[in-house]
Design a protein around this motif. Structure first.
Motif, PDB file in Angstrom:
ATOM      1  N   PHE A 108      49.931  13.298  34.370  1.00  0.00           N
ATOM      2  CA  PHE A 108      49.639  12.797  35.706  1.00  0.00           C
ATOM      3  C   PHE A 108      50.649  11.751  36.172  1.00  0.00           C
ATOM      4  N   GLY A 109      51.713  11.527  35.409  1.00  0.00           N
ATOM      5  CA  GLY A 109      52.798  10.678  35.863  1.00  0.00           C
ATOM      6  C   GLY A 109      52.601   9.195  35.644  1.00  0.00           C
ATOM      7  N   VAL A 110      51.695   8.795  34.766  1.00  0.00           N
ATOM      8  CA  VAL A 110      51.477   7.372  34.501  1.00  0.00           C
ATOM      9  C   VAL A 110      52.620   6.848  33.653  1.00  0.00           C
ATOM     10  N   SER A 111      53.147   5.691  34.008  1.00  0.00           N
ATOM     11  CA  SER A 111      54.277   5.122  33.275  1.00  0.00           C
ATOM     12  C   SER A 111      53.847   4.637  31.895  1.00  0.00           C
ATOM     13  N   THR A 112      54.831   4.211  31.094  1.00  0.00           N
ATOM     14  CA  THR A 112      54.593   3.973  29.669  1.00  0.00           C
ATOM     15  C   THR A 112      53.634   2.810  29.416  1.00  0.00           C
ATOM     16  N   ILE A 113      53.897   1.648  30.022  1.00  0.00           N
ATOM     17  CA  ILE A 113      53.077   0.467  29.738  1.00  0.00           C
ATOM     18  C   ILE A 113      51.625   0.669  30.180  1.00  0.00           C
ATOM     19  N   PRO A 114      51.370   1.108  31.423  1.00  0.00           N
ATOM     20  CA  PRO A 114      49.967   1.381  31.791  1.00  0.00           C
ATOM     21  C   PRO A 114      49.322   2.453  30.923  1.00  0.00           C
ATOM     22  N   ALA A 115      50.104   3.456  30.506  1.00  0.00           N
ATOM     23  CA  ALA A 115      49.545   4.509  29.659  1.00  0.00           C
ATOM     24  C   ALA A 115      49.100   3.944  28.307  1.00  0.00           C
ATOM     25  N   ILE A 116      49.900   3.055  27.736  1.00  0.00           N
ATOM     26  CA  ILE A 116      49.525   2.435  26.452  1.00  0.00           C
ATOM     27  C   ILE A 116      48.245   1.616  26.613  1.00  0.00           C
ATOM     28  N   ILE A 117      48.168   0.846  27.718  1.00  0.00           N
ATOM     29  CA  ILE A 117      46.969   0.032  27.958  1.00  0.00           C
ATOM     30  C   ILE A 117      45.740   0.929  28.136  1.00  0.00           C
ATOM     31  N   LEU A 118      45.885   2.010  28.876  1.00  0.00           N
ATOM     32  CA  LEU A 118      44.752   2.916  29.107  1.00  0.00           C
ATOM     33  C   LEU A 118      44.321   3.614  27.823  1.00  0.00           C
ATOM     34  N   VAL A 119      45.279   3.980  26.972  1.00  0.00           N
ATOM     35  CA  VAL A 119      44.929   4.600  25.685  1.00  0.00           C
ATOM     36  C   VAL A 119      44.136   3.628  24.825  1.00  0.00           C
ATOM     37  N   ILE A 120      44.574   2.378  24.782  1.00  0.00           N
ATOM     38  CA  ILE A 120      43.858   1.370  23.986  1.00  0.00           C
ATOM     39  C   ILE A 120      42.454   1.153  24.539  1.00  0.00           C
ATOM     40  N   LEU A 121      42.340   1.048  25.863  1.00  0.00           N
ATOM     41  CA  LEU A 121      41.018   0.869  26.476  1.00  0.00           C
ATOM     42  C   LEU A 121      40.111   2.073  26.200  1.00  0.00           C
ATOM     43  N   PHE A 122      40.687   3.270  26.271  1.00  0.00           N
ATOM     44  CA  PHE A 122      39.890   4.481  26.024  1.00  0.00           C
ATOM     45  C   PHE A 122      39.421   4.528  24.574  1.00  0.00           C
ATOM     46  N   LEU A 123      40.299   4.206  23.629  1.00  0.00           N
ATOM     47  CA  LEU A 123      39.914   4.215  22.218  1.00  0.00           C
ATOM     48  C   LEU A 123      38.906   3.126  21.894  1.00  0.00           C
ATOM     49  N   THR A 124      38.891   2.062  22.711  1.00  0.00           N
ATOM     50  CA  THR A 124      37.889   1.012  22.516  1.00  0.00           C
ATOM     51  C   THR A 124      36.556   1.403  23.132  1.00  0.00           C
ATOM     52  N   ALA A 125      36.596   2.008  24.316  1.00  0.00           N
ATOM     53  CA  ALA A 125      35.356   2.323  25.026  1.00  0.00           C
ATOM     54  C   ALA A 125      34.659   3.554  24.466  1.00  0.00           C
ATOM     55  N   LEU A 126      35.410   4.545  23.993  1.00  0.00           N
ATOM     56  CA  LEU A 126      34.796   5.799  23.536  1.00  0.00           C
ATOM     57  C   LEU A 126      33.815   5.592  22.387  1.00  0.00           C
ATOM     58  N   PRO A 127      34.170   4.828  21.316  1.00  0.00           N
ATOM     59  CA  PRO A 127      33.162   4.617  20.257  1.00  0.00           C
ATOM     60  C   PRO A 127      31.919   3.900  20.756  1.00  0.00           C
ATOM     61  N   LEU A 128      32.094   2.932  21.682  1.00  0.00           N
ATOM     62  CA  LEU A 128      30.929   2.230  22.216  1.00  0.00           C
ATOM     63  C   LEU A 128      30.016   3.177  22.989  1.00  0.00           C
ATOM     64  N   ILE A 129      30.613   4.039  23.807  1.00  0.00           N
ATOM     65  CA  ILE A 129      29.809   4.995  24.577  1.00  0.00           C
ATOM     66  C   ILE A 129      29.083   5.953  23.651  1.00  0.00           C
ATOM     67  N   ILE A 130      29.782   6.446  22.636  1.00  0.00           N
ATOM     68  CA  ILE A 130      29.155   7.378  21.687  1.00  0.00           C
ATOM     69  C   ILE A 130      28.003   6.705  20.958  1.00  0.00           C
ATOM     70  N   MET A 131      28.233   5.479  20.481  1.00  0.00           N
ATOM     71  CA  MET A 131      27.170   4.780  19.756  1.00  0.00           C
ATOM     72  C   MET A 131      25.966   4.511  20.643  1.00  0.00           C
ATOM     73  N   MET A 132      26.204   4.138  21.899  1.00  0.00           N
ATOM     74  CA  MET A 132      25.085   3.869  22.806  1.00  0.00           C
ATOM     75  C   MET A 132      24.295   5.139  23.108  1.00  0.00           C
ATOM     76  N   ARG A 133      24.993   6.256  23.303  1.00  0.00           N
ATOM     77  CA  ARG A 133      24.303   7.517  23.563  1.00  0.00           C
ATOM     78  C   ARG A 133      23.501   7.970  22.341  1.00  0.00           C
ATOM     79  N   VAL A 134      24.116   7.895  21.166  1.00  0.00           N
ATOM     80  CA  VAL A 134      23.426   8.315  19.941  1.00  0.00           C
ATOM     81  C   VAL A 134      22.259   7.384  19.649  1.00  0.00           C
ATOM     82  N   ARG A 135      22.458   6.086  19.870  1.00  0.00           N
ATOM     83  CA  ARG A 135      21.380   5.117  19.666  1.00  0.00           C
ATOM     84  C   ARG A 135      20.199   5.417  20.578  1.00  0.00           C
ATOM     85  N   GLY A 136      20.470   5.692  21.853  1.00  0.00           N
ATOM     86  CA  GLY A 136      19.388   6.002  22.787  1.00  0.00           C
ATOM     87  C   GLY A 136      18.617   7.248  22.383  1.00  0.00           C
TER      88      GLY A 136
END
Length: 317
Positions: A108-136
């Motif tokens: 989608f044309g995202v530059s390198t620095i924002p892409a790295i930040i978004l990857v880190i945020l996604f890897l941080t948020a995904l386990p939390l979302i999974i745990m919250m869904r499984v917990r519920g």
């Protein structure tokens, strides 16, 4: 780039399929089927203490509850989800998911620095979302099993069995999640933990509000006496009525929840529809140099709006 996305999707699909096939084969060749996870671990061994300690380590329950608040909450969330720590699976999935997200952002044309930040945020948020869904989901299943469990305990007490024996009966006769949780409760009572402390530990492991009613009932009965069988019967009826009320509220709010989901998905669906019908429609946006800023602001506004929608269609009761 499209070919790389296809390769990544095929790799992830093959990895998931391989894991599922190996799991099915392993379960098929087990010597005997256990009703819940704790009984499965106890097969072929009589050292229940080591099994109990292993389950505590698997679910990260051996933590200092007076430590750093954020870390304590994260470990409590993990424990209440019922998931187990699997370093090998974590080591496999983390780089694969990171690579897939990186490829999508690059596409989608995202530059390198924002892409790295978004990857880190996604890897941080995904386990939390999974745990919250499984917990519920786990808590809902536990609450659905709890009235029947109390019926088993009351019948056992009426037959003359002491409370620890009744709890042990639940751990042998009922499936997960309640079978394993009551099994850990039985182990704690066996190894000398006070009933009140053991119930508090189970509340910490499960997190269900209805379980607090059981702990309070046991604590009050131990302090003041009374007909414990009658107390448990009334508590089972109360939990059933709460479940019926909860189902009615979800039925009445179903239209609002579906509307919120459609409103949240609509911008993405509209974008892909326009991109499919007119591939060059958004080219001026990409060429302007402000696409990253526009999309960042748009996602922040969408996040706030989705949170408001979530609060409007989800009720505390």
């Amino acid at each position: 780039m499209e070919l790389m996305l296809v390769y990544a999707a095929v790799f992830i699909g093959g990895l998931i399929l391989f894991e599922r096939v190996t799991g099915i084969v392993a379960n098929h060749f087990q010597r005997s089927s256990a009703l819940n996870y704790r009984l499965k671990l106890l097969q072929g061994t009589e050292d229940s203490l080591s099994v109990f300690k292993g389950m505590v380590r698997e679910r990260a329950l051996d933590y200092d509850r007076g430590g750093f608040k954020l870390l304590v909450r994260l470990r409590r969330l993990f424990a209440q989800s019922g998931l187990k720590i699997n370093a090998l699976r974590l080591a496999i999935y983390t780089p694969v998911i990171a690579a897939l997200v990186w490829l999508l952002l690059t596409y989608f044309g995202v530059s390198t620095i924002p892409a790295i930040i978004l990857v880190i945020l996604f890897l941080t948020a995904l386990p939390l979302i999974i745990m919250m869904r499984v917990r519920g989901a786990r808590m809902r299943k536990f609450i659905a099993q709890l009235p029947g469990t109390l019926d088993v305990v009351t019948r056992s007490l009426s037959a003359g069995h002491p409370l620890p024996i009744s709890i042990s009966l639940v751990s042998r006769e009922l499936p997960d999640p309640i079978g394993t949780e009551f099994g850990m409760l039985s182990d704690e009572l066996t190894y000398g933990t006070d009933l009140n402390d053991a119930m508090l530990n189970m509340i910490e492991r499960v997190g269900a509000e209805d379980l607090k009613l059981l702990a309070i009932s046991m604590s009050v009965q131990r302090g003041t006496g009374g007909n414990f069988v009658e107390i448990l019967e009334n508590l089972a009826n109360v939990i059933r009525e709460r479940a019926i009320l909860r189902a009615k509220v979800r039925a009445l709010s179903a239209e609002g929840r579906i509307t919120a989901i459609m409103m949240s998905a609509f911008p993405f669906g509209l974008y892909f529809m326009i991109s499919t019908l007119s591939p060059t429609y958004f080219d001026p946006v990409w060429a302007s140099g402000y696409a990253n800023v526009v999309f960042t602001i748009a996602f922040c506004v969408m996040f706030v709006g989705n949170y408001i929608l979530y609060r409007l269609v989800n009720f505390d009761f």
